[in-house]
Design a protein around this motif. Structure first.
Motif, PDB file in Angstrom:
ATOM      1  N   VAL A  96      -3.329  -6.429   8.851  1.00  0.00           N
ATOM      2  CA  VAL A  96      -3.249  -6.659   7.405  1.00  0.00           C
ATOM      3  C   VAL A  96      -1.801  -6.858   6.974  1.00  0.00           C
ATOM      4  N   LEU A  97      -0.911  -6.021   7.506  1.00  0.00           N
ATOM      5  CA  LEU A  97       0.498  -6.128   7.132  1.00  0.00           C
ATOM      6  C   LEU A  97       1.100  -7.439   7.622  1.00  0.00           C
ATOM      7  N   LYS A  98       0.720  -7.862   8.822  1.00  0.00           N
ATOM      8  CA  LYS A  98       1.198  -9.150   9.326  1.00  0.00           C
ATOM      9  C   LYS A  98       0.739 -10.283   8.423  1.00  0.00           C
ATOM     10  N   SER A  99      -0.511 -10.204   7.983  1.00  0.00           N
ATOM     11  CA  SER A  99      -1.045 -11.232   7.094  1.00  0.00           C
ATOM     12  C   SER A  99      -0.290 -11.256   5.771  1.00  0.00           C
ATOM     13  N   HIS A 100       0.024 -10.075   5.250  1.00  0.00           N
ATOM     14  CA  HIS A 100       0.768  -9.998   3.991  1.00  0.00           C
ATOM     15  C   HIS A 100       2.176 -10.564   4.144  1.00  0.00           C
ATOM     16  N   GLN A 101       2.810 -10.275   5.280  1.00  0.00           N
ATOM     17  CA  GLN A 101       4.157 -10.790   5.496  1.00  0.00           C
ATOM     18  C   GLN A 101       4.165 -12.304   5.658  1.00  0.00           C
ATOM     19  N   HIS A 113       3.694   8.891  -4.784  1.00  0.00           N
ATOM     20  CA  HIS A 113       2.326   8.799  -4.276  1.00  0.00           C
ATOM     21  C   HIS A 113       1.336   9.180  -5.375  1.00  0.00           C
ATOM     22  N   GLY A 114       0.285   8.389  -5.473  1.00  0.00           N
ATOM     23  CA  GLY A 114      -0.683   8.574  -6.543  1.00  0.00           C
ATOM     24  C   GLY A 114      -0.391   7.704  -7.746  1.00  0.00           C
ATOM     25  N   HIS A 115       0.783   7.097  -7.754  1.00  0.00           N
ATOM     26  CA  HIS A 115       1.157   6.181  -8.829  1.00  0.00           C
ATOM     27  C   HIS A 115       1.475   4.805  -8.236  1.00  0.00           C
ATOM     28  N   GLU A 116       2.673   4.675  -7.637  1.00  0.00           N
ATOM     29  CA  GLU A 116       3.052   3.377  -7.063  1.00  0.00           C
ATOM     30  C   GLU A 116       2.464   3.151  -5.671  1.00  0.00           C
ATOM     31  N   ILE A 117       2.182   4.202  -4.958  1.00  0.00           N
ATOM     32  CA  ILE A 117       1.627   4.068  -3.610  1.00  0.00           C
ATOM     33  C   ILE A 117       0.417   4.986  -3.458  1.00  0.00           C
ATOM     34  N   ASP A 118      -0.599   4.472  -2.774  1.00  0.00           N
ATOM     35  CA  ASP A 118      -1.794   5.255  -2.481  1.00  0.00           C
ATOM     36  C   ASP A 118      -2.529   4.591  -1.324  1.00  0.00           C
ATOM     37  N   GLU A 119      -3.745   5.056  -1.056  1.00  0.00           N
ATOM     38  CA  GLU A 119      -4.500   4.541   0.086  1.00  0.00           C
ATOM     39  C   GLU A 119      -4.940   3.092  -0.094  1.00  0.00           C
ATOM     40  N   GLN A 120      -4.863   2.578  -1.320  1.00  0.00           N
ATOM     41  CA  GLN A 120      -5.293   1.209  -1.591  1.00  0.00           C
ATOM     42  C   GLN A 120      -4.116   0.238  -1.683  1.00  0.00           C
ATOM     43  N   THR A 121      -2.910   0.723  -1.415  1.00  0.00           N
ATOM     44  CA  THR A 121      -1.707  -0.096  -1.562  1.00  0.00           C
ATOM     45  C   THR A 121      -1.020  -0.261  -0.219  1.00  0.00           C
ATOM     46  N   THR A 122      -0.545  -1.461   0.075  1.00  0.00           N
ATOM     47  CA  THR A 122       0.196  -1.666   1.319  1.00  0.00           C
ATOM     48  C   THR A 122       1.698  -1.596   1.045  1.00  0.00           C
ATOM     49  N   PRO A 123       2.488  -1.282   2.070  1.00  0.00           N
ATOM     50  CA  PRO A 123       3.946  -1.237   1.891  1.00  0.00           C
ATOM     51  C   PRO A 123       4.522  -2.571   1.420  1.00  0.00           C
ATOM     52  N   ILE A 124       3.889  -3.671   1.789  1.00  0.00           N
ATOM     53  CA  ILE A 124       4.389  -4.985   1.376  1.00  0.00           C
ATOM     54  C   ILE A 124       4.235  -5.142  -0.133  1.00  0.00           C
TER      55      ILE A 124
END
Length: 210
Positions: free
Chosen positions: A116-121, A86-97
């Motif tokens: 948003v996640l449905k749209s990304h998938q 967290h703070g590198h690969e993942i943060d508040e601006q990053t989705t799990p997808i």
């Protein structure tokens, strides 16, 4: 190994604990709460002890062969294992997808951000997290630019020399058309262009227990 040492020290055998399970035991009269957890990609245990017992438990562990190590060592191990921080690969601006964590996402229910996640998938994402390797011991640092044909296509999130692989490794986000393993990119290290190769994550997987 670690499991043999823990079994010798604890009053109850802990080596058969399943990954991500927890147990209570005692070492040298000190109650401990033990987890078969960690964030290095290696097999091991995390212990919680009362404040008054910390020095005693620490002394027993190191006297039995446990070697102290710092945050830098832990970070190299988690990078080799391809684990996001967290703070590198993942943060508040990053989705799990985007981060390649699709397996932890369920979109069959409504929740904040589920649209948003449905749209990304369904439609894909503009950028994705990738691993990459580069020759030598030059350490790619967070924020360094990744480019292709002179055009910036992404940025590094973590990087280090890997003692296990004897080469330098890193993770970063790049545009979707450059995520395939084997893709050649350029890395800007303080004005010096270094070739890197996109590779699958994780970089290293420890041998499993028989």
């Amino acid at each position: 190994g670690t499991t043999d040492m823990i079994d010798e020290l604890a009053v109850t055998p802990l080596s058969e604990m399943r990954p991500f399970s927890w147990a209570e035991s005692v070492i040298q009269g000190a109650p401990i709460f033990v987890g078969r957890t960690g964030y290095t990609g290696e097999d091991g245990f995390e212990m919680f002890v009362q404040g008054d017992d910390v020095v005693k438990v620490w002394s027993v562990l190191t006297a039995s062969g446990a070697a102290p190590c710092g945050l830098g060592a832990r970070d190299v191990l988690r990078l080799e294992a391809g684990l996001p921080l967290h703070g590198h690969e993942i943060d508040e601006q990053t989705t799990p997808i985007e981060a390649g964590l699709d397996r932890f996402v369920r979109t069959d229910k409504e929740f904040v951000g589920s649209d948003v996640l449905k749209s990304h998938q369904e439609s894909g994402v503009q950028r994705k997290l990738v691993g990459f390797t580069l020759p030598g011991r030059s350490a790619p640092r967070a924020g360094y630019t990744l480019s292709h044909g002179g055009e910036a296509v992404g940025a590094v999130t973590s990087g280090s020399y890997s003692p296990t692989l004897d080469t330098s490794i890193g993770m970063g986000y790049v545009l979707g058309r450059y995520v395939e393993s084997g893709t050649a990119l350029d890395l800007d290290i303080r004005g010096r262009t270094v070739p890197v190769t996109v590779t699958e994550l994780p970089f290293y997987t420890r041998p499993r227990r028989p």
